[in-house]
Motif scaffolding. Structure first.
Motif, PDB file in Angstrom:
ATOM      1  N   GLU A 104     -28.127 -39.918   0.830  1.00 42.34           N
ATOM      2  CA  GLU A 104     -29.492 -40.344   1.146  1.00 42.34           C
ATOM      3  C   GLU A 104     -30.444 -39.978   0.003  1.00 42.34           C
ATOM      4  OE1 GLU A 104     -32.530 -42.200   3.168  1.00 42.34           O
ATOM      5  OE2 GLU A 104     -30.385 -42.299   3.555  1.00 42.34           O
ATOM      6  N   ALA A 105     -30.285 -38.795  -0.554  1.00 37.75           N
ATOM      7  CA  ALA A 105     -31.127 -38.374  -1.679  1.00 37.75           C
ATOM      8  C   ALA A 105     -30.965 -39.318  -2.864  1.00 37.75           C
ATOM      9  CB  ALA A 105     -30.787 -36.944  -2.084  1.00 37.75           C
ATOM     10  N   GLY A 106     -29.757 -39.818  -3.059  1.00 34.87           N
ATOM     11  CA  GLY A 106     -29.500 -40.736  -4.172  1.00 34.87           C
ATOM     12  C   GLY A 106     -30.354 -41.988  -4.140  1.00 34.87           C
ATOM     13  N   LYS A 107     -30.782 -42.388  -2.975  1.00 34.54           N
ATOM     14  CA  LYS A 107     -31.631 -43.581  -2.838  1.00 34.54           C
ATOM     15  C   LYS A 107     -33.043 -43.336  -3.357  1.00 34.54           C
ATOM     16  CE  LYS A 107     -29.225 -44.877   1.428  1.00 34.54           C
ATOM     17  NZ  LYS A 107     -29.402 -45.046   2.883  1.00 34.54           N
ATOM     18  N   HIS A 108     -33.408 -42.066  -3.511  1.00 40.69           N
ATOM     19  CA  HIS A 108     -34.778 -41.703  -3.877  1.00 40.69           C
ATOM     20  C   HIS A 108     -34.850 -40.844  -5.139  1.00 40.69           C
ATOM     21  CE1 HIS A 108     -35.993 -43.250   0.015  1.00 40.69           C
ATOM     22  NE2 HIS A 108     -34.993 -42.576   0.536  1.00 40.69           N
ATOM     23  N   LYS A 109     -33.723 -40.700  -5.830  1.00 43.53           N
ATOM     24  CA  LYS A 109     -33.632 -39.778  -6.954  1.00 43.53           C
ATOM     25  C   LYS A 109     -34.378 -40.289  -8.180  1.00 43.53           C
ATOM     26  CE  LYS A 109     -29.464 -39.127  -8.268  1.00 43.53           C
ATOM     27  NZ  LYS A 109     -28.110 -38.739  -8.629  1.00 43.53           N
ATOM     28  N   LEU A 110     -35.255 -39.451  -8.702  1.00 45.73           N
ATOM     29  CA  LEU A 110     -35.940 -39.735  -9.955  1.00 45.73           C
ATOM     30  C   LEU A 110     -35.161 -39.159 -11.135  1.00 45.73           C
ATOM     31  CD1 LEU A 110     -39.577 -38.860  -8.825  1.00 45.73           C
ATOM     32  CD2 LEU A 110     -38.627 -41.149  -9.183  1.00 45.73           C
ATOM     33  N   GLU A 111     -34.619 -37.958 -10.925  1.00 41.70           N
ATOM     34  CA  GLU A 111     -33.874 -37.282 -11.979  1.00 41.70           C
ATOM     35  C   GLU A 111     -33.023 -36.195 -11.350  1.00 41.70           C
ATOM     36  OE1 GLU A 111     -34.816 -35.222 -16.319  1.00 41.70           O
ATOM     37  OE2 GLU A 111     -36.390 -36.320 -15.273  1.00 41.70           O
ATOM     38  N   GLU A 112     -31.955 -35.797 -12.052  1.00 44.86           N
ATOM     39  CA  GLU A 112     -31.042 -34.781 -11.543  1.00 44.86           C
ATOM     40  C   GLU A 112     -30.718 -33.766 -12.636  1.00 44.86           C
ATOM     41  OE1 GLU A 112     -26.395 -34.477 -10.077  1.00 44.86           O
ATOM     42  OE2 GLU A 112     -27.428 -36.381  -9.831  1.00 44.86           O
ATOM     43  N   ALA A 113     -30.553 -32.515 -12.236  1.00 44.08           N
ATOM     44  CA  ALA A 113     -30.114 -31.453 -13.145  1.00 44.08           C
ATOM     45  C   ALA A 113     -28.921 -30.752 -12.501  1.00 44.08           C
ATOM     46  CB  ALA A 113     -31.237 -30.462 -13.390  1.00 44.08           C
ATOM     47  N   THR A 114     -28.032 -30.234 -13.330  1.00 39.16           N
ATOM     48  CA  THR A 114     -26.839 -29.565 -12.834  1.00 39.16           C
ATOM     49  C   THR A 114     -26.668 -28.216 -13.527  1.00 39.16           C
ATOM     50  OG1 THR A 114     -25.760 -31.697 -12.476  1.00 39.16           O
ATOM     51  CG2 THR A 114     -24.335 -29.775 -12.535  1.00 39.16           C
ATOM     52  N   LEU A 115     -26.252 -27.232 -12.743  1.00 39.16           N
ATOM     53  CA  LEU A 115     -25.897 -25.907 -13.243  1.00 39.16           C
ATOM     54  C   LEU A 115     -24.491 -25.623 -12.743  1.00 39.16           C
ATOM     55  CD1 LEU A 115     -26.641 -23.079 -14.458  1.00 39.16           C
ATOM     56  CD2 LEU A 115     -27.568 -22.512 -12.202  1.00 39.16           C
TER      57      LEU A 115
END
Length: 154
Positions: free
Chosen positions: A137-148
């Protein structure tokens, strides 16, 4: 400036300290992010282990994190902000943080902390929907992503 996620408890690619695992105190680690893009209305965070024997295993999902936040304190679910957090059910069957607990002798596992800036103020999902559904669901609204990335082996 890109969205960046870090922890003062471990560096990207390093072993998670035991206190953040189910072998230790099972506390969620402190996290900090910068570079939240313009138009962000909320943030979502998940932790997943793609090295689990049964496939990707989800450890934690926090959502509807206010856009003006830029940190999560250690053990945030037990602190003063507890009432403001929405937590998704994890693959242990709990609606709280559960740290690494890979099978003994299975080798090192990778734990991806994935933070997404969203263009909506909230995601309307029941906690029981689970972290995989939350991330979809978040993927439908994602502006940007960061990963650690953190690792752990028993």
């Amino acid at each position: 400036m890109p969205l960046t996620l870090v922890s003062p408890a471990f560096a990207d690619g390093e072993r998670l300290p035991e206190k953040y695992t189910r072998d230790g105190e099972n506390l969620s680690p402190p996290l900090k992010w910068t570079g939240v893009p313009e138009g962000t209305k909320s943030v979502v965070l998940i932790i997943e282990d793609p090295d689990a024997p049964s496939g990707t295993f989800h450890h934690w999902g926090l959502f509807n994190i206010p856009a003006d936040w830029d940190t999560l304190a250690e053990s945030v679910e037990t602190g003063p902000d507890k009432a403001r957090l929405r937590v998704s059910g994890n693959d242990f069957g709990n609606t709280h943080y559960d740290g690494p607990e890979p099978p003994r002798g299975h080798g090192p596992h990778r734990y991806f902390f994935r933070l997404a800036a969203l263009d909506v103020p909230s995601i309307e999902l029941p906690s029981e929907a689970g972290i995989a559904a939350l991330w979809k669901e978040a993927g439908k609204h994602k502006l940007e992503e960061a990963t650690l990335l953190g690792t752990y082996e028993r």
